[in-house]
Design a protein around this motif. Structure first.
Motif, PDB file in Angstrom:
ATOM      1  N   PHE A 149      -3.904 -30.573 -24.633  1.00 13.78           N
ATOM      2  CA  PHE A 149      -4.365 -29.630 -23.623  1.00 13.78           C
ATOM      3  C   PHE A 149      -5.856 -29.367 -23.805  1.00 13.78           C
ATOM      4  N   TYR A 200      -8.786 -26.546 -22.579  1.00  4.68           N
ATOM      5  CA  TYR A 200      -9.014 -25.243 -21.992  1.00  4.68           C
ATOM      6  C   TYR A 200     -10.511 -24.965 -21.977  1.00  4.68           C
ATOM      7  N   GLN A 240     -13.190 -21.655 -22.033  1.00  7.53           N
ATOM      8  CA  GLN A 240     -13.250 -20.232 -22.321  1.00  7.53           C
ATOM      9  C   GLN A 240     -14.651 -19.710 -22.072  1.00  7.53           C
ATOM     10  N   GLY A 276     -16.094 -13.454 -23.402  1.00  8.20           N
ATOM     11  CA  GLY A 276     -15.352 -12.239 -23.072  1.00  8.20           C
ATOM     12  C   GLY A 276     -14.096 -12.465 -22.260  1.00  8.20           C
ATOM     13  N   LYS A 277     -13.692 -13.712 -22.110  1.00  9.31           N
ATOM     14  CA  LYS A 277     -12.510 -14.037 -21.311  1.00  9.31           C
ATOM     15  C   LYS A 277     -11.500 -14.805 -22.155  1.00  9.31           C
ATOM     16  N   GLY A 278     -10.289 -14.909 -21.641  1.00 15.98           N
ATOM     17  CA  GLY A 278      -9.301 -15.743 -22.290  1.00 15.98           C
ATOM     18  C   GLY A 278      -9.453 -17.188 -21.868  1.00 15.98           C
ATOM     19  N   PRO A 279      -8.919 -18.109 -22.652  1.00 11.49           N
ATOM     20  CA  PRO A 279      -8.986 -19.527 -22.279  1.00 11.49           C
ATOM     21  C   PRO A 279      -8.304 -19.779 -20.940  1.00 11.49           C
ATOM     22  N   PHE A 313      -6.778 -22.901 -18.513  1.00 10.76           N
ATOM     23  CA  PHE A 313      -6.274 -24.267 -18.576  1.00 10.76           C
ATOM     24  C   PHE A 313      -7.079 -25.217 -17.688  1.00 10.76           C
ATOM     25  N   LEU A 338     -12.078 -25.886 -25.437  1.00 11.39           N
ATOM     26  CA  LEU A 338     -11.095 -25.947 -26.512  1.00 11.39           C
ATOM     27  C   LEU A 338     -10.092 -27.056 -26.241  1.00 11.39           C
ATOM     28  N   ARG A 383      -0.257 -30.737 -28.949  1.00 11.33           N
ATOM     29  CA  ARG A 383       1.062 -30.197 -29.268  1.00 11.33           C
ATOM     30  C   ARG A 383       1.846 -31.277 -29.993  1.00 11.33           C
ATOM     31  N   TYR A 439       6.869 -26.639 -30.798  1.00  7.19           N
ATOM     32  CA  TYR A 439       6.290 -26.335 -29.502  1.00  7.19           C
ATOM     33  C   TYR A 439       4.819 -25.953 -29.598  1.00  7.19           C
ATOM     34  N   LYS A 440       4.321 -25.722 -30.821  1.00  7.35           N
ATOM     35  CA  LYS A 440       3.063 -25.001 -30.986  1.00  7.35           C
ATOM     36  C   LYS A 440       1.857 -25.829 -30.576  1.00  7.35           C
ATOM     37  N   LEU A 441       0.911 -25.156 -29.935  1.00  3.43           N
ATOM     38  CA  LEU A 441      -0.391 -25.734 -29.697  1.00  3.43           C
ATOM     39  C   LEU A 441      -1.279 -25.422 -30.888  1.00  3.43           C
ATOM     40  N   PHE A 445      -4.978 -25.198 -31.771  1.00  4.60           N
ATOM     41  CA  PHE A 445      -6.280 -25.169 -31.114  1.00  4.60           C
ATOM     42  C   PHE A 445      -7.390 -25.574 -32.066  1.00  4.60           C
ATOM     43  N   LYS A 461     -11.575 -25.381 -32.859  1.00  7.59           N
ATOM     44  CA  LYS A 461     -12.476 -24.230 -32.815  1.00  7.59           C
ATOM     45  C   LYS A 461     -13.402 -24.270 -31.617  1.00  7.59           C
ATOM     46  N   ARG A 489      -9.012  -3.175 -23.685  1.00  6.53           N
ATOM     47  CA  ARG A 489      -9.924  -4.312 -23.799  1.00  6.53           C
ATOM     48  C   ARG A 489     -10.722  -4.239 -25.098  1.00  6.53           C
ATOM     49  N   TYR A 494      -1.744 -14.414 -29.577  1.00  8.43           N
ATOM     50  CA  TYR A 494      -2.703 -15.185 -30.361  1.00  8.43           C
ATOM     51  C   TYR A 494      -3.773 -14.257 -30.909  1.00  8.43           C
ATOM     52  N   GLY A 511     -10.525 -19.643 -35.517  1.00 10.91           N
ATOM     53  CA  GLY A 511     -10.234 -20.042 -34.145  1.00 10.91           C
ATOM     54  C   GLY A 511      -9.035 -19.287 -33.599  1.00 10.91           C
ATOM     55  N   LEU A 512      -8.310 -19.927 -32.684  1.00 10.80           N
ATOM     56  CA  LEU A 512      -7.130 -19.340 -32.059  1.00 10.80           C
ATOM     57  C   LEU A 512      -5.901 -19.656 -32.883  1.00 10.80           C
ATOM     58  N   PHE A 569      -5.181 -12.132 -28.075  1.00 12.51           N
ATOM     59  CA  PHE A 569      -4.854 -12.587 -26.736  1.00 12.51           C
ATOM     60  C   PHE A 569      -3.340 -12.625 -26.542  1.00 12.51           C
ATOM     61  N   LEU A 625       8.135 -23.776 -21.843  1.00  9.20           N
ATOM     62  CA  LEU A 625       7.567 -23.833 -23.188  1.00  9.20           C
ATOM     63  C   LEU A 625       6.488 -24.895 -23.292  1.00  9.20           C
ATOM     64  N   PHE A 673      -3.690 -17.070 -20.110  1.00  4.31           N
ATOM     65  CA  PHE A 673      -4.152 -16.066 -21.058  1.00  4.31           C
ATOM     66  C   PHE A 673      -4.662 -14.820 -20.350  1.00  4.31           C
ATOM     67  N   GLY A 674      -4.492 -13.679 -21.020  1.00  3.14           N
ATOM     68  CA  GLY A 674      -5.159 -12.467 -20.597  1.00  3.14           C
ATOM     69  C   GLY A 674      -6.603 -12.480 -21.073  1.00  3.14           C
ATOM     70  N   GLU A 675      -7.313 -11.411 -20.780  1.00  2.00           N
ATOM     71  CA  GLU A 675      -8.725 -11.362 -21.149  1.00  2.00           C
ATOM     72  C   GLU A 675      -8.943 -10.902 -22.585  1.00  2.00           C
TER      73      GLU A 675
END
Lengths: 110, 113
Positions: free
Chosen positions: A34, A36, A38, A41-44, A46, A87, A91, A96-98, A100, A102, B9, B35, B42-43, B91, B98, B104-106
């Protein structure tokens, strides 16, 4: 353990100057990689999913490619609005885990 | 759709205090993920739920961390007591399946003094 390395950590380009970002990974039984984006100040957000070596996906000025060990995000004639952290996250087949990376911080100057 | 909604936030607290972060996933999504993002690591996935049931909490760093999902539209991540090393952006993300893309949220930026 799944591992992901993205390079470079940061990349500064002039508007219109094409380049590529690299994502090297080690996972058991890849079940998708995947990408992404980012913004600060925001989330990633897709961008793409790639499932098999040789697959390519495109979206505007971005093209993602996949080999058995790496994925590349090619940016053609970038614009300042392409500035963001990119990013990658493979997987593994065992879960199931992604995992990520850095990220690569891309800055495109006008 | 409003997307994944997180609150607060920003949170600044002192060491030892309890912190509660909240998340409202996208309606219809069956999976919810928490997350944590730091510059060093990182995440990282902390925990995920399927149909409100915690499936894997192996990423939760310590017993000080707990997460709940009392219904399909709400989840909390609680840290008690908080420590400076918990400072990070947390996050919440949700997905329909799945193996699909995550929304993702902010994020909630936590600073523990």
């Amino acid at each position: 353990e799944d591992q992901v390395t993205q390079s470079p950590e940061a990349l500064r380009l002039q508007e219109g100057e094409s380049s590529s970002l690299n994502c090297s990974y080690t996972v058991s039984g890849l079940r998708g990689l995947f990408w992404y984006r980012q913004d600060p100040g925001k989330g990633p957000e897709f961008l793409f999913t790639l499932y098999s070596a040789g697959e390519e996906k495109e979206k505007e000025r971005l093209k993602a490619t996949l080999t058995k060990k790496e994925s590349f995000l090619h940016i053609t004639a970038p614009k300042p609005e392409d500035s963001a952290t990119y990013l990658c996250a493979p997987r593994g087949g065992s879960n199931y885990k992604l995992t990520f990376g850095k990220g690569t911080l891309l800055t495109v100057n006008p | 759709d409003a997307g994944v909604i997180q609150s607060p936030r920003h949170e600044v607290t002192e060491m030892g205090q309890e912190v509660t972060l909240r998340c409202k996933p996208i309606s219809g999504h069956d999976y919810l993920f928490w997350y944590r993002q730091t510059m060093m690591r990182g995440l990282e996935l902390l925990i995920y739920f399927n149909n409100n049931v915690p499936i894997d909490d192996s990423g939760m760093p310590e017993d000080r961390f707990s997460a709940k999902m009392p219904n399909a539209s709400f989840s909390t991540l609680k840290i008690q007591p908080s420590e400076p090393r918990d400072s990070a952006v947390y996050f919440c993300a949700s997905s329909f399946v799945l193996t699909g893309e995550l929304f993702f949220g902010e994020g909630s930026r936590l600073t523990v003094l």
